[in-house]
Enzyme design. Structure first.
Site, mmCIF file in Angstrom:
data_model
loop_
_atom_site.group_PDB
_atom_site.id
_atom_site.type_symbol
_atom_site.label_atom_id
_atom_site.label_comp_id
_atom_site.label_asym_id
_atom_site.label_seq_id
_atom_site.Cartn_x
_atom_site.Cartn_y
_atom_site.Cartn_z
ATOM 1 C CG ASP A 50 13.322 5.969 -1.795
ATOM 2 O OD1 ASP A 50 12.799 6.793 -2.703
ATOM 3 O OD2 ASP A 50 14.254 5.714 -2.105
ATOM 4 C CB ILE A 51 15.148 0.834 -2.534
ATOM 5 C CG1 ILE A 51 15.808 -0.210 -2.355
ATOM 6 C CG2 ILE A 51 15.687 1.679 -3.568
ATOM 7 C CD1 ILE A 51 15.798 -1.310 -3.584
ATOM 8 C CG ASN A 60 11.496 14.634 -7.660
ATOM 9 O OD1 ASN A 60 11.484 15.891 -7.542
ATOM 10 N ND2 ASN A 60 12.021 13.550 -7.001
ATOM 11 N N GLY A 114 13.637 15.578 -12.195
ATOM 12 C CA GLY A 114 14.243 14.487 -11.474
ATOM 13 C C GLY A 114 13.221 13.351 -11.110
ATOM 14 C CD GLN A 115 7.921 11.314 -12.996
ATOM 15 O OE1 GLN A 115 7.743 12.189 -13.530
ATOM 16 N NE2 GLN A 115 7.131 10.242 -12.685
ATOM 17 C CG HIS A 119 7.010 8.544 -6.903
ATOM 18 N ND1 HIS A 119 6.986 8.472 -8.228
ATOM 19 C CD2 HIS A 119 7.902 9.373 -6.430
ATOM 20 C CE1 HIS A 119 8.182 8.930 -8.713
ATOM 21 N NE2 HIS A 119 8.830 9.458 -7.738
ATOM 22 C CG HIS A 130 9.992 11.574 -3.067
ATOM 23 N ND1 HIS A 130 11.166 10.846 -2.954
ATOM 24 C CD2 HIS A 130 9.755 11.890 -4.540
ATOM 25 C CE1 HIS A 130 11.475 10.672 -4.266
ATOM 26 N NE2 HIS A 130 10.637 10.986 -5.313
HETATM 27 P P1 5GP Z 1 11.798 9.803 -8.201
HETATM 28 O O1 5GP Z 1 13.391 10.043 -8.548
HETATM 29 O O2 5GP Z 1 11.013 9.279 -9.773
HETATM 30 O O3 5GP Z 1 11.220 11.017 -7.916
HETATM 31 O O4 5GP Z 1 11.827 8.875 -7.299
HETATM 32 C C1 5GP Z 1 11.846 7.412 -7.378
HETATM 33 C C2 5GP Z 1 12.194 6.757 -6.073
HETATM 34 O O5 5GP Z 1 11.950 5.545 -6.017
HETATM 35 C C3 5GP Z 1 13.642 7.161 -5.440
HETATM 36 O O6 5GP Z 1 13.809 7.810 -4.469
HETATM 37 C C4 5GP Z 1 14.146 5.715 -5.446
HETATM 38 O O7 5GP Z 1 15.116 5.249 -4.490
HETATM 39 C C5 5GP Z 1 12.863 4.850 -5.363
HETATM 40 N N1 5GP Z 1 13.185 3.436 -5.835
HETATM 41 C C6 5GP Z 1 13.743 3.296 -7.161
HETATM 42 N N2 5GP Z 1 13.593 1.966 -7.249
HETATM 43 C C7 5GP Z 1 12.812 1.245 -6.138
HETATM 44 C C8 5GP Z 1 12.763 0.020 -5.402
HETATM 45 O O8 5GP Z 1 12.755 -1.004 -6.142
HETATM 46 N N3 5GP Z 1 11.976 -0.040 -4.313
HETATM 47 C C9 5GP Z 1 11.912 1.041 -3.659
HETATM 48 N N4 5GP Z 1 11.217 0.936 -2.316
HETATM 49 N N5 5GP Z 1 12.103 2.210 -3.958
HETATM 50 C C10 5GP Z 1 12.823 2.258 -4.982
#
Ligand code: 5GP
Ligand code: ZN
Length: 112
Positions: free
Chosen positions: A29-30, A85, A91-92, A98, A100
């Site tokens: 994760d970034i 999420n 919180g998506q 995906h 986590h």
């Molecule tokens: P969500 O909030 O949809 O459950 O999770 C999305 C995740 O993607 C977040 O934890 C966010 O930090 C990660 N993310 C967003 N943009 C990028 C990216 O460009 N590269 C990587 N490796 N992770 C990302």
């Protein structure tokens, strides 16, 4: 227009890959929320768990087995957390299904 994670899967946006197979890939994760924070994603675009169907049953199971395998290879013997999420209230923020994988510290409950 491909989504962000489809672009990462295609190699168009760089990410630190930690696992790949025919169905899935996994990358750091970034914005990590724990010492280990890995995204486990299906190569095929599925918008969210809510948009998945019976044809995705094996794939969704596979994502979790991959997460457990990565937890093992990252030495998370004290435990780890897997989270999906879904949707705005869930919180998506990236609309590509995906899992986590979070570990390397004690998690809190309930999550915020
Ligand atoms: P969500 O909030 O949809 O459950 O999770 C999305 C995740 O993607 C977040 O934890 C966010 O930090 C990660 N993310 C967003 N943009 C990028 C990216 O460009 N590269 C990587 N490796 N992770 C990302
Ligand atoms: Zn996608």
């Amino acid at each position: 227009m491909p989504c962000l994670f489809c672009k990462i899967i295609a190699g168009e946006i760089p990410a630190k890959m930690v696992f790949e197979d025919d169905l899935t890939c996994a990358f750091n994760d970034i914005n990590p929320q724990a010492p280990t924070h890995v995204m486990v994603v299906p190569r095929r675009h599925i918008g969210s768990l809510a948009e998945s169907g019976a044809e995705d049953e094996e794939l969704i199971g596979h994502l979790h087995l991959v997460a457990a395998q990565i937890a093992g290879s990252h030495g998370l013997s004290n435990g780890f957390r897997t989270v999906i999420n879904t949707g705005r209230d869930g919180g998506q923020t990236v609309d590509h299904l995906h899992v986590h994988l979070l570990g390397g510290r004690a998690m809190h409950w309930p999550p915020g």
